[in-house]
Scaffold this active site. Structure first.
Site, PDB file in Angstrom:
ATOM      1  N   ASP A 127       0.655  -1.210   0.193  1.00 15.48           N
ATOM      2  CA  ASP A 127       0.098   0.178  -0.128  1.00 15.48           C
ATOM      3  C   ASP A 127       0.815   1.227  -0.060  1.00 15.48           C
ATOM      4  O   ASP A 127       1.848   1.259   0.468  1.00 15.48           O
ATOM      5  CB  ASP A 127      -0.949  -0.015   1.263  1.00 15.48           C
ATOM      6  CG  ASP A 127      -2.043   0.783   1.188  1.00 15.48           C
ATOM      7  OD1 ASP A 127      -2.041   1.540   0.073  1.00 15.48           O
ATOM      8  OD2 ASP A 127      -2.845   1.171   2.221  1.00 15.48           O
TER       9      ASP A 127
ATOM     10  N   ASP B 288      -7.675  -7.599   0.077  1.00 18.14           N
ATOM     11  CA  ASP B 288      -7.032  -7.421   1.318  1.00 18.14           C
ATOM     12  C   ASP B 288      -7.950  -6.944   2.578  1.00 18.14           C
ATOM     13  O   ASP B 288      -8.748  -6.112   2.012  1.00 18.14           O
ATOM     14  CB  ASP B 288      -5.640  -6.745   1.248  1.00 18.14           C
ATOM     15  CG  ASP B 288      -6.021  -5.290   1.743  1.00 18.14           C
ATOM     16  OD1 ASP B 288      -5.841  -4.772   2.658  1.00 18.14           O
ATOM     17  OD2 ASP B 288      -6.532  -4.515   0.441  1.00 18.14           O
TER      18      ASP B 288
ATOM     19  N   CYS C   4     -11.546 -27.888   8.201  1.00 17.00           N
ATOM     20  CA  CYS C   4     -10.343 -27.153   8.214  1.00 17.00           C
ATOM     21  C   CYS C   4      -8.897 -28.076   8.701  1.00 17.00           C
ATOM     22  O   CYS C   4      -9.305 -28.734   9.433  1.00 17.00           O
ATOM     23  CB  CYS C   4     -10.611 -25.879   9.117  1.00 17.00           C
ATOM     24  SG  CYS C   4      -9.158 -24.646   9.048  1.00 17.00           S
TER      25      CYS C   4
ATOM     26  N   CYS D   7      -6.048 -26.544   9.385  1.00 11.13           N
ATOM     27  CA  CYS D   7      -5.241 -25.719  10.325  1.00 11.13           C
ATOM     28  C   CYS D   7      -4.870 -26.356  11.255  1.00 11.13           C
ATOM     29  O   CYS D   7      -5.594 -27.241  11.962  1.00 11.13           O
ATOM     30  CB  CYS D   7      -5.354 -24.466  10.276  1.00 11.13           C
ATOM     31  SG  CYS D   7      -6.659 -24.012  11.629  1.00 11.13           S
TER      32      CYS D   7
ATOM     33  N   CYS E 129      -7.496 -26.285  14.230  1.00 14.01           N
ATOM     34  CA  CYS E 129      -8.529 -27.385  13.938  1.00 14.01           C
ATOM     35  C   CYS E 129      -8.142 -28.959  14.047  1.00 14.01           C
ATOM     36  O   CYS E 129      -8.826 -29.633  14.411  1.00 14.01           O
ATOM     37  CB  CYS E 129      -9.224 -27.155  12.694  1.00 14.01           C
ATOM     38  SG  CYS E 129     -10.172 -25.383  12.622  1.00 14.01           S
TER      39      CYS E 129
ATOM     40  N   HIS F 148      -6.243 -19.977  11.647  1.00  7.01           N
ATOM     41  CA  HIS F 148      -7.468 -20.471  11.300  1.00  7.01           C
ATOM     42  C   HIS F 148      -8.101 -19.722  10.235  1.00  7.01           C
ATOM     43  O   HIS F 148      -8.671 -19.998   9.209  1.00  7.01           O
ATOM     44  CB  HIS F 148      -8.361 -21.029  12.530  1.00  7.01           C
ATOM     45  CG  HIS F 148      -9.694 -21.336  12.132  1.00  7.01           C
ATOM     46  ND1 HIS F 148     -10.150 -22.368  11.631  1.00  7.01           N
ATOM     47  CD2 HIS F 148     -10.986 -20.661  12.149  1.00  7.01           C
ATOM     48  CE1 HIS F 148     -11.557 -22.347  11.167  1.00  7.01           C
ATOM     49  NE2 HIS F 148     -11.958 -21.047  11.375  1.00  7.01           N
TER      50      HIS F 148
END
Length: 386
Positions: A92, A266, A304, A306, A309, A335
């Site tokens: 940015d 984003d 999930c 991740c 999880c 997560h």
């Protein structure tokens, strides 16, 4: 070297599935960029970010200018090496801070003078210096320097701001160092005013950029008005260039925006939510501080893979947040980024298969549903231990 460009692979209505080709590798679109404002995605290692399937991350010119400084990052090998991310990085320009740090800056026709929120020191950003800083950081995608007012605002204020941004866009483009595989995006401004958005698009396409962003939304106007603005703005934008909606948003924001032709996003929302015990799931948002999770042995989501999880229960995550343990925000941030990346892959696949409307209906019904019951909860996805 790879030429910076975006190629369309499939369309479903206005939604597009494609690939962004860059000097630092390809990115499948639609894509969500985790926000790494100061050279780090908060509470995550870059290995963790990579594990979610993220293809590109975002940094911020203003914050990296203040510390550690662009020249130091350059001397240390550039932002990719500095933060351990070999893939594309979009930076940015510092334009958002022109709005968000309004009490600490003075704006004029040439640029903006900031009073540092860290130590009170004075710093100057112009279209030229912002572009130079992004070059020193070795940003794959450089954003032009702009200014946007918070909404709602009178049309005359929005018009004045947009036209200043267009003058700055031309100066940013003039300062941009063209390199193979690197690109610069112009930023469409104009609030929710249809005529001003059209004027902005024309000004930017006349200048010519590798990609085009839509700025000045998700700043107080609400989803309905945001979508209405996209409906009139996106069709005016170049068909053969990537389109990036800045600072957006919730899962439903992403879905609705993709359906209107946006390719890149984003937002700090998933990382900020992770630090405040909120988990995004296929069944809406869960608050892990809620007492109902204290004895719940189930994962956040059975779909999930991740670490939160696949290795831990809701009860454990609830305990971490109640005990103010830093591991709680780390696991939940992981997560949430994993969920956003999985959602974008789902949407992309649906576009490729021509079934996005069906998926959208399914997703929205699931987001509005109750949490999984014990009988509905399938076994979690357990990946192998590396």
């Amino acid at each position: 070297m790879t030429r910076f460009n975006w190629t369309c692979e499939s369309m479903d209505g206005n939604a597009r599935a494609g690939t962004l080709h860059t000097a630092h590798g390809p990115v499948a679109t639609p894509t969500f960029m985790p926000v790494g404002t100061v050279g780090t995605v908060k509470a995550m290692t870059m290995d963790a970010v990579r594990s979610t399937g993220a293809g590109i991350v975002l940094g911020n010119t203003y914050h990296l200018m203040l510390r550690p400084g662009a020249e130091r990052v350059r001397q240390l090998g550039g932002l990719h090496k500095f933060m351990d991310w070999s893939g594309p990085i979009l930076t940015d320009s510092g334009g958002f801070q022109v709005m968000s740090l309004g009490a600490l800056r003075k704006l004029d026709q040439d640029g903006v003078t900031f009073k540092s929120h860290i130590d009170g020191s004075t710093h100057r950003l112009t279209p030229e210096s912002s572009t130079d800083i992004q070059h020193a950081l070795d940003a794959t995608i450089t954003m032009c320097f702009d200014e946007c007012p918070a909404l709602p605002a009178p049309p005359e204020i929005i018009a004045k701001s947009m036209r200043l941004s267009m003058r700055w866009a031309a100066r940013s483009r003039e300062a941009f160092v063209h390199r193979e595989g690197y690109g610069q995006f112009g930023i469409v401004q104009g609030g929710t005013e249809t005529d001003l958005r059209a004027e902005s698009v024309k000004a930017l396409t006349d200048i010519g950029f590798e990609g085009y962003a839509i700025g000045g939304l998700a700043v107080g106007e609400g989803q309905e008005l945001m979508f209405a603005t996209l409906d009139t703005t996106v069709p005016l934008m170049p068909q053969n260039a990537p389109r990036y909606l800045m600072g957006v948003g919730t899962p439903d924001d992403l879905l609705g925006s993709v359906m209107r032709g946006v390719d890149m996003f984003d937002c700090v929302m998933p990382t900020r939510a992770g630090r405040t015990a909120r988990a995004y799931t296929e069944r809406g948002t869960l608050n892990l501080r809620n007492a109902r999770h204290a004895g719940d042995a189930r994962p956040i989501s059975p779909h999930c893979d991740c670490l939160a999880c696949s290795r831990h229960s809701r009860a454990y995550l609830h305990h971490l947040f109640r005990a103010n343990e830093i591991l709680g925000p780390m696991l939940l941030t992981w997560h949430n980024i994993a969920y956003y990346q999985r959602l974008m892959r789902q949407i992309r696949q649906a576009i490729l298969e021509g079934r996005l409307e069906t998926l959208a209906t399914q997703l929205r019904a699931e987001w509005a549903a109750e949490d999984w019951t014990e009988d509905e909860m399938p076994q979690p996805v357990i990946p192998p231990v590396p």
